[in-house]
Scaffold this motif. Sequence first.
Motif, mmCIF file in Angstrom:
data_model
loop_
_atom_site.group_PDB
_atom_site.id
_atom_site.type_symbol
_atom_site.label_atom_id
_atom_site.label_comp_id
_atom_site.label_asym_id
_atom_site.label_seq_id
_atom_site.Cartn_x
_atom_site.Cartn_y
_atom_site.Cartn_z
ATOM 1 N N ARG A 86 0.854 -1.194 0.000
ATOM 2 C CA ARG A 86 0.000 0.000 0.000
ATOM 3 C C ARG A 86 0.890 1.245 0.000
ATOM 4 N N HIS A 124 -0.131 3.301 4.699
ATOM 5 C CA HIS A 124 -0.735 2.246 5.543
ATOM 6 C C HIS A 124 -0.249 0.852 5.132
ATOM 7 N N ALA A 129 -9.529 0.773 9.942
ATOM 8 C CA ALA A 129 -10.425 0.572 8.802
ATOM 9 C C ALA A 129 -11.350 -0.609 9.083
ATOM 10 N N HIS A 131 -14.165 12.566 8.506
ATOM 11 C CA HIS A 131 -15.040 13.475 7.754
ATOM 12 C C HIS A 131 -16.415 13.584 8.402
ATOM 13 N N SER A 173 -9.637 7.808 -4.977
ATOM 14 C CA SER A 173 -8.310 7.224 -4.811
ATOM 15 C C SER A 173 -8.305 5.749 -4.414
#
Length: 709
Positions: free
Chosen positions: A76, A79, A137, A226, A365
Amino acid sequence: MTDPGTSRLPRDDAKQQQLDAVRIGDDGARMTTDQGIGVEHTDDSLAAGERGPTLLEDFHFREKLTRFDHERIPERVVHARGAGAYGYFEAYESLADVTRAHFLGEDGRRTPVFVRFSTVGGSRGSADTVRDVRGFAVKFYTEEGNFDLVGNNMPVFFIQDGIKFPDFVHAVKPEPHNEIPQASSAHNTLWDFVSLVPESMHMMMWLMSDRALPRSYRMMQGFGVHTFRFVDAAGQGTFVKFHWRPKLGTHSLVWDETQKIAGKDPDFNRRDLWESIENGTFPEWELGVQLVPESDEHAFDFDLLDATKIIPEERVPVRPVGRLVLNRNPGNFFAETEQVAFCVQNVVPGIDFTNDPLLQARLFSYLDTQLIRLGGPNFAQLPVNRPVAAVHNNSRDGYGQHRIQQSQTSYFPNSISGGCPVLSDPAHGGYVHYAERVDGNTIRKRSESFKDFYSQATLFWNSMSSWERRHIVDAFSFELGKVDYTQIKERVLGHLAQVDHELAAGVAENLGLPVPPESTPNHGRSSPALSQADQPSGVATRRIAVLAADGVDEVALRSATAALREQGAILEVLAPHGGMLATVSGDALPVDRTLVTMSSVLYDAVFVAPGERGVTALTHNGEAVHYVGEAYKHAKPIGAVGAGVSLLEIASLPGARVADQGDAVVSDRGIVTVRDLAGPSVLGDFGSAFATAVAAHRHFDRALEAVAA
Ligand code: HDD
């Protein structure tokens, strides 16, 4: 220990049932090629004669090497290093008043999940305990498709617009000319960037705080960052911020300790997660939401669309809505943790986006990166990524297609296949985007409402306890101390002066640079929820090193540590040698680890076992003496009873008050001691006092500066 990947989940978990169909064991199996042809020899390649050249026709040899040559996929881009686990999310109540999301629709409804924690900057092989943000995540395998909540352990971000992400990442990653330093933000390019991009100041406060050094993935918060949008069945939107709160409280390591752990056990956080699940002490978090009605969009002195801002919890309380439990380790790191593909755009009906420009960039992305990382558009068919919801559409081809879709048609509309797959209306899970009114000119310009870069950095500073502030000043001083350019340091000091003058002055002094003039007066507001002081804590799963040697009084040792054991601490006997220790009563005590293999930095607390002869041996053992001094330096709880107290005296811990005589338990800033073990209840009293000290996590009220460690 059970076998890795041993099922701990109930068989009714839809995701585990799906995965069971592709789980393969090798028990009792015979070796074959990828084509299923039996392999009868794998140690010598096929050659023309005993000392002759290798033959091309050796298909097993060629296949074995080819497979090996192709084993790696791109790590990645951020991360890269992480650890993952399966579990479930359980809703506390129906949230139908604000969202039509099915998985939040009923009290007790369970949804299978896969969670991956990560560091951001380091490569796949870098150490866990570096100063960095941690990824958090969560992939929810809901009945309405996958929802990926791709968050971090800090509630804000470095930049406001995703177009700056490549710049930020290039600045923080190893420098391009020599690829140094690995997994560290303490270098020229990151601080150059920060000094020129003041919107990063709030996040830099978090990064320089202890939040960047989590004790465990199990002891850190998570944030969706967010402002997202919940949408109810009638199409009404509500702004939402997501919070994960660890059941064990939010706790950190200290900087000196993290650097040592990075060498002693680079897998520290991974191992901790793995072992806690294998031990059946399942990590748990509570999901909470901050809800803001659409009518309050402009009610704040910051913009809800600005990812460098929090909504203070005192202003909008966090409403608990469910819990996350991780209860199963992956059985194959590559297949599961490496191939898991989180995509911010994976949302289910009832959850929608906002115009946060950072979020908007992420919507592009993640899919893009999975295409290159996992080699094509069929990555959602990889077992760990597959939804438990049915998948039907007209996409057919591409690398790695695993499904054999049978219909003659692969277009819509069609009449040949009865129009199938037909569209999903909302009653059948059809996703309907929130009908936001959008109106404006095409423009490249940061909104004026995003331009306050310092107020919340100040809010964070004001909310810290004195030891947290000390750590922040030390962190800025360390990091900027690694920067070679005075003008960069001065620019950063200029920004810090706008956050808080005392902060800027402390760092400037350490750097030997002029203290910048006081520019903006501190607004004086704080948000107590931001501090890690006074976090809920406990003894459960804390690792305690028990220092012992031949001649240990194991009966007293057991009584002194009974309370810790009862409360779920993990005690390990460390001794100068492995095997068994001879005890005063003539029994044998098993040694868990030798002193040389395990450093104090790998434990939460230290206990010195009693027994005259054993302690005398420890006082002559440099490792043991260092153990106590280092644990003291890192503000860890230290306990000693009987003769064990003399090891603390030899280690000369400045300002530490230890019991000198009698059977009174002395508890001083996390150092709990009692000399005379004659009284009947003294070990019980000690045990509960030491358990209280362990539960407090760390004791920063000690005189730590003077201690060498
Ligand atoms: Fe990101 C990975 C979290 C901003 C682009 N990000 C990634 C992961 C996490 C986050 C936890 C690892 C997922 C995993 O375990 O596989 N990222 C965040 C958060 C952000 C954020 C909380 C700000 C709120 N990210 C961000 C931006 C961009 C990206 C602004 C690009 C515009 N992030 C990526 C990526 C990664 C990624 C390049 C690398 C590997 C991957 O996606 O799967 O697409």
